[in-house]
Design an enzyme around this catalytic site. Structure first.
Site, PDB file in Angstrom:
ATOM      1  N   LYS A 140    -119.495  35.082 -40.237  1.00 37.44           N
ATOM      2  CA  LYS A 140    -120.868  35.258 -39.748  1.00 37.44           C
ATOM      3  C   LYS A 140    -121.159  34.294 -38.606  1.00 37.44           C
ATOM      4  O   LYS A 140    -121.809  34.664 -37.615  1.00 37.44           O
ATOM      5  CB  LYS A 140    -121.854  35.040 -40.883  1.00 37.44           C
ATOM      6  CG  LYS A 140    -123.316  35.136 -40.432  1.00 37.44           C
ATOM      7  CD  LYS A 140    -124.278  34.990 -41.589  1.00 37.44           C
ATOM      8  CE  LYS A 140    -125.731  35.099 -41.107  1.00 37.44           C
ATOM      9  NZ  LYS A 140    -126.707  35.053 -42.208  1.00 37.44           N
ATOM     10  N   TYR A 219    -100.658  59.362 -30.653  1.00 38.26           N
ATOM     11  CA  TYR A 219    -101.812  60.247 -30.774  1.00 38.26           C
ATOM     12  C   TYR A 219    -101.777  60.894 -32.149  1.00 38.26           C
ATOM     13  O   TYR A 219    -100.857  60.635 -32.940  1.00 38.26           O
ATOM     14  CB  TYR A 219    -101.835  61.315 -29.662  1.00 38.26           C
ATOM     15  CG  TYR A 219    -100.549  62.104 -29.493  1.00 38.26           C
ATOM     16  CD1 TYR A 219    -100.248  63.182 -30.328  1.00 38.26           C
ATOM     17  CD2 TYR A 219     -99.650  61.795 -28.478  1.00 38.26           C
ATOM     18  CE1 TYR A 219     -99.088  63.918 -30.173  1.00 38.26           C
ATOM     19  CE2 TYR A 219     -98.480  62.520 -28.314  1.00 38.26           C
ATOM     20  CZ  TYR A 219     -98.197  63.585 -29.160  1.00 38.26           C
ATOM     21  OH  TYR A 219     -97.058  64.307 -29.003  1.00 38.26           O
ATOM     22  N   HIS A 281     -94.087  71.701 -40.721  1.00 40.00           N
ATOM     23  CA  HIS A 281     -95.552  71.786 -40.731  1.00 40.00           C
ATOM     24  C   HIS A 281     -96.109  71.669 -42.151  1.00 40.00           C
ATOM     25  O   HIS A 281     -96.970  72.438 -42.569  1.00 40.00           O
ATOM     26  CB  HIS A 281     -96.024  73.070 -40.062  1.00 40.00           C
ATOM     27  CG  HIS A 281     -95.662  73.153 -38.608  1.00 40.00           C
ATOM     28  ND1 HIS A 281     -96.063  72.216 -37.686  1.00 40.00           N
ATOM     29  CD2 HIS A 281     -94.903  74.045 -37.927  1.00 40.00           C
ATOM     30  CE1 HIS A 281     -95.575  72.535 -36.495  1.00 40.00           C
ATOM     31  NE2 HIS A 281     -94.864  73.629 -36.612  1.00 40.00           N
ATOM     32  N   PHE A 478    -103.042  82.768 -60.296  1.00 36.70           N
ATOM     33  CA  PHE A 478    -102.811  84.066 -60.932  1.00 36.70           C
ATOM     34  C   PHE A 478    -102.848  85.216 -59.930  1.00 36.70           C
ATOM     35  O   PHE A 478    -103.429  85.109 -58.849  1.00 36.70           O
ATOM     36  CB  PHE A 478    -103.798  84.312 -62.074  1.00 36.70           C
ATOM     37  CG  PHE A 478    -105.258  84.342 -61.691  1.00 36.70           C
ATOM     38  CD1 PHE A 478    -105.780  85.311 -60.831  1.00 36.70           C
ATOM     39  CD2 PHE A 478    -106.144  83.400 -62.219  1.00 36.70           C
ATOM     40  CE1 PHE A 478    -107.119  85.351 -60.499  1.00 36.70           C
ATOM     41  CE2 PHE A 478    -107.497  83.431 -61.895  1.00 36.70           C
ATOM     42  CZ  PHE A 478    -107.981  84.404 -61.030  1.00 36.70           C
TER      43      PHE A 478
END
Length: 529
Positions: A140, A219, A281, A478
């Site tokens: 601080k 990036y 991917h 399912f």
């Protein structure tokens, strides 16, 4: 407040004493007065340095097993006083408060204590109180005080003092303050998360996630997105803790895909035999087990050779030279394994663009954990999907019973489907995927795509029929209608594993019986979005 502030007095109180002596000597050589506590003071004195005990300043001894030593106005006043405020400097003079220009503190090893599996009381005793209080006070007041919380910042501190004749700049103190608040924030997050777990509270009112920067990335998913990689401190084997032996830095997408590959292959323990997963991917394009690691790789590769190009290869055992040679036959972005032979590393050394990572172990697929994902305005949190089934958990719902060989392939397909983006359909034959359909809006489309890929591979391999003929097929959720099931049957699947639970289960079961399929229900779903 001036930009430069000289360091005349430093308080050093550290749990991790790495580099402490060298730092103390460098500060003393600049004429900096040293204050310290307990073991830090002892270590500095044993190195021949002159150190003043904090207890001399406070005129109170350390007490309560060291719980109380720095929580005193003469310490916090020295950290918090504004040196350009007359009333502050007057209070310092009146009450005998020495100014502290540099605080060096690292905290009790709470995270390490938890990681070692210590009991509740031991963990509680390793919660630091005085350290965070001092750090926050110094941070601080960074207009005047430098605060160092990480051993890695000692060289930067000494360079700053050298460059500024024993002073620090405001910009440097600002940066240290930010690091300090991040450290206390992460520390409190670790304590609160551990305590919530100890109390069995899966949904605490407030939850904090923290990490330590591992790597600035070029990036993110795309070149216009800034990105970075952080470690969570869990020590879990994987891409975050792996050693990279060669190749350029991992990208955002490399890290994401490598994590997916290693988490999948970690489902197969070395005792289950060699296993290989090839990812593209974040989806598997081939997964297989074999009698050797090379066989496992080649079977996985033959599922979808096109997609495997430029993919990520994960192995559940130490990489050997034969497997390295097989992998080197095509371009591969990353190979990750528990280890690698020297001969295998020599093979890869000729592939400059290939990254090789070793982890010294597999991730524990059954280990509980937390997964989270950011959404607009919030964070979704859930238990990690560590659900597993065995042959005993299967419920046969058709007239035909699956054979033992079919059950083995069903369980393999089910394990792989857990790691495929939903809607997921996975065909498996003889311990290898032969068709993977991922991420489609329709389960029928996933079944069709996987079958079509298998047909193309059969042509490429010169086979008379696609490997989906006589295969086991897994569906991560399912079948809501018989159509997806019938698509799999048309591809040649003879046995099916799915969660069950559809309103039309009876229709799907009837369709399976009519087609002569054997089908089992798991009672467990594996959506992966």
């Amino acid at each position: 407040m001036s930009d430069l502030h000289p360091v005349r007095r430093a308080l050093l109180s550290v749990s991790d004493k790495t580099g402490l002596i060298e730092l103390g000597e460098a500060l003393a050589a600049r004429g900096v007065d040293l204050l310290s506590t307990g073991g830090s003071a002892k270590a500095l004195r044993e190195a021949g340095l002159t150190v003043r005990d904090v207890a001399e300043v406070t005129e109170f001894p350390e007490m309560m097993d060291g719980r109380v030593k720095t929580l005193h106005p003469r310490i916090h006043g020295g950290l918090l006083a504004l040196r350009d405020a007359p009333e502050h400097t007057a209070a310092m003079e009146t009450h005998g408060i020495p100014g502290i220009d540099l605080l060096v503190v690292n905290l009790y090893p709470f995270e390490e204590t938890v990681a070692k599996g210590a009991d509740y009381d031991t963990c509680i005793e390793n919660i630091d109180i005085g350290g965070p209080a001092m750090i926050r006070a110094a941070a601080k007041n960074h207009g005047f005080v430098s605060v160092v919380t990480d051993v890695a910042d000692y060289p930067a501190l000494l360079s700053e003092l050298e460059a500024n004749d024993g002073a620090t700049t405001y910009a440097f103190r600002q940066k240290l303050a930010q690091v300090a608040y991040a450290r206390t924030g992460a520390y409190d997050a670790a304590v609160s998360t551990w305590m919530a777990g100890a109390l069995g509270d899966n949904t605490p009112r407030r939850r904090v996630f923290a990490g330590t920067l591992a790597q600035d990335l070029r990036y993110g998913e795309n070149p216009h997105q800034a990105a970075a990689f952080y470690r969570d401190g869990s020590g879990r084997p994987g891409v975050a803790t792996a050693t990279q032996h060669q190749g350029k830095e991992l990208s955002y997408n490399n890290i994401n895909d490598t994590d997916a590959a290693f988490e999948l292959v970690s489902e197969f323990l070395p005792g289950d035999g060699p296993a290989c997963a090839i990812i593209k991917h974040a989806n598997p394009c081939g997964v297989a087990k074999g009698s050797t690691l090379t066989e496992a790789y080649r079977k996985a590769f033959d599922c979808d050779r096109t997609s495997a190009f430029g993919g990520i290869v994960a192995l559940n055992m130490k990489l050997d030279v034969e497997t390295a040679q097989a992998i080197s036959e095509i371009f591969t972005e990353v190979v990750i394994a528990p280890g690698a032979d020297d001969a295998a590393r020599e093979v890869f050394a000729r592939k400059k663009n290939l990254r090789l990572l070793t982890t010294d172990g597999l991730a524990n697929a059954a280990e509980p954990g937390v997964a989270f994902r950011q959404v607009s305005g919030g964070i979704l949190v859930q238990d990690k999907d560590n659900g597993r089934i065995t042959a005993d958990d299967l419920k046969v719902v058709t007239k035909r019973q699956p054979t033992e060989a079919e059950i083995a392939d069903l369980l393999f397909a089910w394990t792989v489907a857990k790691h495929v983006k939903s809607n997921a359909i996975v065909y498996v034959k003889d311990g290898a995927t032969v068709g993977v359909g991922a991420g489609q809006m329709s389960r029928v489309d996933s079944a069709m795509i996987a079958a079509k890929k298998s047909e193309r591979m059969a042509e490429a391999l010169g086979l008379d029929a696609p490997l989906t003929k006589g295969s086991a097929v897994a569906s991560d959720a399912f079948f809501p209608f018989p159509d997806g099931l019938m698509e799999a049957a048309a591809a040649g699947a003879t046995t099916v594993i799915q969660p069950g639970g559809s309103m039309r289960d009876n229709e799907v079961i009837a369709a399976a019986d009519e087609a002569g399929l054997a089908m089992v229900f798991t009672g467990m779903r594996h959506f992966r979005h």
